[in-house]
Design an enzyme around this catalytic site. Structure first.
Site, PDB file in Angstrom:
ATOM      1  N   ASN A 401       0.823  -1.206   0.000  1.00  0.00           N
ATOM      2  CA  ASN A 401       0.000   0.000   0.000  1.00  0.00           C
ATOM      3  C   ASN A 401       0.862   1.264   0.000  1.00  0.00           C
ATOM      4  O   ASN A 401       1.013   1.918  -1.019  1.00  0.00           O
ATOM      5  CB  ASN A 401      -0.946  -0.025   1.212  1.00  0.00           C
ATOM      6  CG  ASN A 401      -1.981   1.086   1.163  1.00  0.00           C
ATOM      7  OD1 ASN A 401      -1.923   1.968   0.313  1.00  0.00           O
ATOM      8  ND2 ASN A 401      -2.936   1.051   2.076  1.00  0.00           N
ATOM      9  N   ASP A 402       1.478   1.569   1.137  1.00  0.00           N
ATOM     10  CA  ASP A 402       2.213   2.828   1.241  1.00  0.00           C
ATOM     11  C   ASP A 402       3.372   2.931   0.246  1.00  0.00           C
ATOM     12  O   ASP A 402       3.688   4.014  -0.222  1.00  0.00           O
ATOM     13  CB  ASP A 402       2.743   3.009   2.668  1.00  0.00           C
ATOM     14  CG  ASP A 402       1.593   3.175   3.660  1.00  0.00           C
ATOM     15  OD1 ASP A 402       0.529   3.671   3.238  1.00  0.00           O
ATOM     16  OD2 ASP A 402       1.756   2.796   4.820  1.00  0.00           O
ATOM     17  N   VAL A 403       3.981   1.791  -0.106  1.00  0.00           N
ATOM     18  CA  VAL A 403       5.155   1.841  -0.987  1.00  0.00           C
ATOM     19  C   VAL A 403       4.780   2.116  -2.442  1.00  0.00           C
ATOM     20  O   VAL A 403       5.644   2.296  -3.282  1.00  0.00           O
ATOM     21  CB  VAL A 403       6.008   0.560  -0.904  1.00  0.00           C
ATOM     22  CG1 VAL A 403       6.569   0.381   0.495  1.00  0.00           C
ATOM     23  CG2 VAL A 403       5.221  -0.656  -1.341  1.00  0.00           C
ATOM     24  N   VAL A 404       3.457   2.143  -2.752  1.00  0.00           N
ATOM     25  CA  VAL A 404       3.029   2.488  -4.110  1.00  0.00           C
ATOM     26  C   VAL A 404       2.113   3.715  -4.075  1.00  0.00           C
ATOM     27  O   VAL A 404       1.367   3.962  -5.011  1.00  0.00           O
ATOM     28  CB  VAL A 404       2.290   1.317  -4.801  1.00  0.00           C
ATOM     29  CG1 VAL A 404       3.252   0.176  -5.056  1.00  0.00           C
ATOM     30  CG2 VAL A 404       1.107   0.841  -3.977  1.00  0.00           C
ATOM     31  N   ALA A 442       0.639   3.756   7.437  1.00  0.00           N
ATOM     32  CA  ALA A 442       0.785   5.185   7.665  1.00  0.00           C
ATOM     33  C   ALA A 442      -0.580   5.839   7.923  1.00  0.00           C
ATOM     34  O   ALA A 442      -0.652   7.006   8.292  1.00  0.00           O
ATOM     35  CB  ALA A 442       1.463   5.850   6.480  1.00  0.00           C
TER      36      ALA A 442
END
Lengths: 477, 95
Positions: A401-404, A442
């Site tokens: 999720n957060d890494v994209v 996050a």
């Protein structure tokens, strides 16, 4: 000192062991040489233990043998039984035991040399200021490593929540306890006048160390785990080094320093990958005020069935699979590889994009995909693959999720602003397999899910991937 | 203080050696490196053996034996688990 065994041969054997450790670590930096490196390091450890036993001469071996056998059996069973998906917590747990051992050794020395003989005088007078200081550091660092690693283990295991647990005023509380442990340590090393008071100071110091480990790791959420595990790894090395200072053993000092340095480098790499400083990881605790005010309302989210997703995959000439922690949770690495192989057999170019902090420890995704037999030359680092997304037909995001999240690049007010992300949004079609629209660690909205070229496929990663495999197969038939 | 100074020299130089070696590591091997390094930090086992020799039930001996158990778990578990992981990386360069 005239005895050549103890004055020359033993130190040379320790030196040989230290050299082997260095060669072992050097081996671990290359895929081809890693296996040999690890065995070399294990050999160095064996040599060190044998050398110590020679140095001791004839003593009562029963306790030593019992301890070695018990530890070996427990360690071996744990290492051979653990699932690859549970590797982060296993590494954390082993790390904790190493730190704990260092603290116990320092405690044992204090008892053997001061408390039990009932020697009068301060630790610095009896042992020397250097040994006294390093003994106190060894106890506190070792205790922090032990309890901090246990908390990390419990968090990764899911026994206690992975979300950050924020205690109001915790910075003040943590600072006070840190100061208290330093005061207690200095008292232990330089001022405790009697063995009884020294014993109490040592116990209080150990307890404060354990408490500090808990207090500092409890607020840290799941996605920051790669940073914290690397850091705890570094601390366990430092604790071993401090024990080496107490014992006057250079092998411990060297080995501990090597581990301390490697842990620090990994910590640094992880921090850069998140565009955060170590202090920020320790003191910010995501999921607080900033995230709460952020809108989590989604519009324009389109949900697709696996069948529709399979049609896109089937016609794609290039596919990039982006694994995240969700892949590990669902144990979907084998199914992901099955799908990748299937698409490859049908003529597509399949690669895997690995974000440095995907998962819960450095290199987590690499290990899982290696377990699933994905050739490591198909794995690409973020910087290598980011330019490729523009010419990629389909991207399959599995449990990431957060890494994209493009907000890291577009929204300066975002809590993850500036964090380097995988630019999957540049691809022709982005398929996101996710259990729900719940925010990532996050706690922020992911604009990627609203893009026109994004297809959301909701469900358990393993189940959806299996359905995709079946659908692609039936399309081919 | 002579021994302390020598120790400090060794400590600082070893840190530089560590930095030099580890900065070259590819991300693929981050986990095995960490668990391998982790096993090396179990070197404190050497210290714990030296403190558990009395064979009595004094506090120092008991602490020493617990330290041996802890450190051995760290060492044996760490090396074995690293070996297992690396076994998966090897032998399939091209498929």
């Amino acid at each position: 000192m005239s005895d050549p065994l103890s004055s020359v041969i033993i130190p040379l054997l320790y030196l040989l062991s230290a050299v082997l450790f260095i060669f072992g670590l050097k081996g671990l930096t290359g895929v081809r040489t890693a296996q040999r490196g690890n065995r070399l390091a294990a050999l160095a450890m064996l040599l060190a233990v044998v050398t110590t036993l020679i140095e001791l001469g004839v003593v009562d071996y029963r306790w030593i043998a019992g301890g070695l056998i018990a530890g070996s059996v427990i360690g071996a069973i744990a290492a051979l039984k653990v699932e690859m998906t549970a590797m982060p917590q296993m590494v954390a747990l082993f790390n904790g035991f190493g730190g704990g051992a260092s603290a116990l050794v320092a405690g044992s020395i204090l008892w053997a040399r001061i408390v039990e003989p009932g020697s009068a005088g301060t630790a610095s007078a009896l042992l020397g200021a250097d040994s006294a200081t390093t003994a106190f550091l060894s106890i506190v660092i070792g205790a922090v490593t032990f309890s901090g690693s246990l908390i990390a283990f419990l968090k990764l295991q899911g026994t206690i929540g992975g979300q950050p647990t924020l205690i109001p005023g915790r910075h003040v509380v943590n600072s006070l306890f840190l100061a208290a442990s330093l005061v207690c340590g200095v008292y232990l090393a330089f001022f405790a006048p009697t063995p009884g008071e020294l014993a109490i100071a040592a116990l209080v110091l150990g307890a404060l160390g354990l408490l500090l480990g808990v207090l500092y790791v409890i607020p840290i959420g799941g996605a920051d785990m790669p940073v914290i595990i690397s850091f705890l790894n570094s601390l366990s090395g430092l604790a071993a080094s401090m024990t080496g200072f107490v014992l006057g053993n250079n092998l411990l000092i060297i080995s501990g320093a090597l581990v301390g340095a490697s842990g620090l480098i990994l910590t640094q790499i992880m921090c850069v990958a998140m565009n955060r400083s170590l202090g920020n990881v320790f003191f910010s605790g995501f999921g607080g005020e900033t995230a709460a005010s952020d809108s989590r309302e989604y519009s324009n989210v389109r949900s697709y069935s696996p069948e529709e997703a399979a049609m896109v995959l089937e016609s794609a000439e290039s596919v990039v699979i982006v694994p995240g922690y969700g892949l590990a949770v669902a144990q979907a690495q084998h199914t992901a590889r099955e799908l990748g192989d299937l698409l490859e057999k049908r003529g597509a170019k399949v690669s895997y994009a690995i974000h440095p902090v995907a998962g819960r420890m450095p290199g987590h995704m690499n290990v899982l995909l290696a377990e699933a037999d994905v050739a490591y030359d198909k794995l690409f680092e973020m910087d290598a693959i980011n330019p490729e997304f523009k010419t990629t037909d389909a991207v399959l995001v599995v449990g990431a999720n957060d890494v994209v999240n493009p907000a890291a690049e577009t929204d300066p007010a975002s809590p993850i602003a500036g964090m380097p992300v995988l630019k999957v949004y540049n691809a022709g079609t982005v398929m996101v397999i996710k259990r729900s629209l719940s925010p990532g660690f996050a706690g922020i909205k992911n604009g990627l899910f609203e893009n026109d070229n994004t297809m959301m496929v909701f469900g358990d990663a393993k189940k959806i991937l299996q359905e995709l495999v079946n659908e692609v197969k039936s399309l081919a038939a | 203080m002579g021994a302390l100074l020598v120790g400090l020299y060794v400590f600082v130089l070893a840190i530089f050696v560590g930095f030099e070696i580890i900065t070259k590591i590819p991300p693929t091997l981050h986990t095995p490196l960490m668990s391998g390094a982790n096993a090396i930090s179990g070197i404190t086992l050497v210290g714990s053996i030296a403190t558990a020799t009395r064979g009595e039930t004094t506090v120092s001996a008991v602490l020493g034996v617990i330290a041996i158990i802890f450190a051995t778990i760290n060492v044996v578990g760490g090396f074995l688990v690293t070996n297992r992981m690396l076994g998966m990386f090897g032998g399939k360069r091209k498929r």
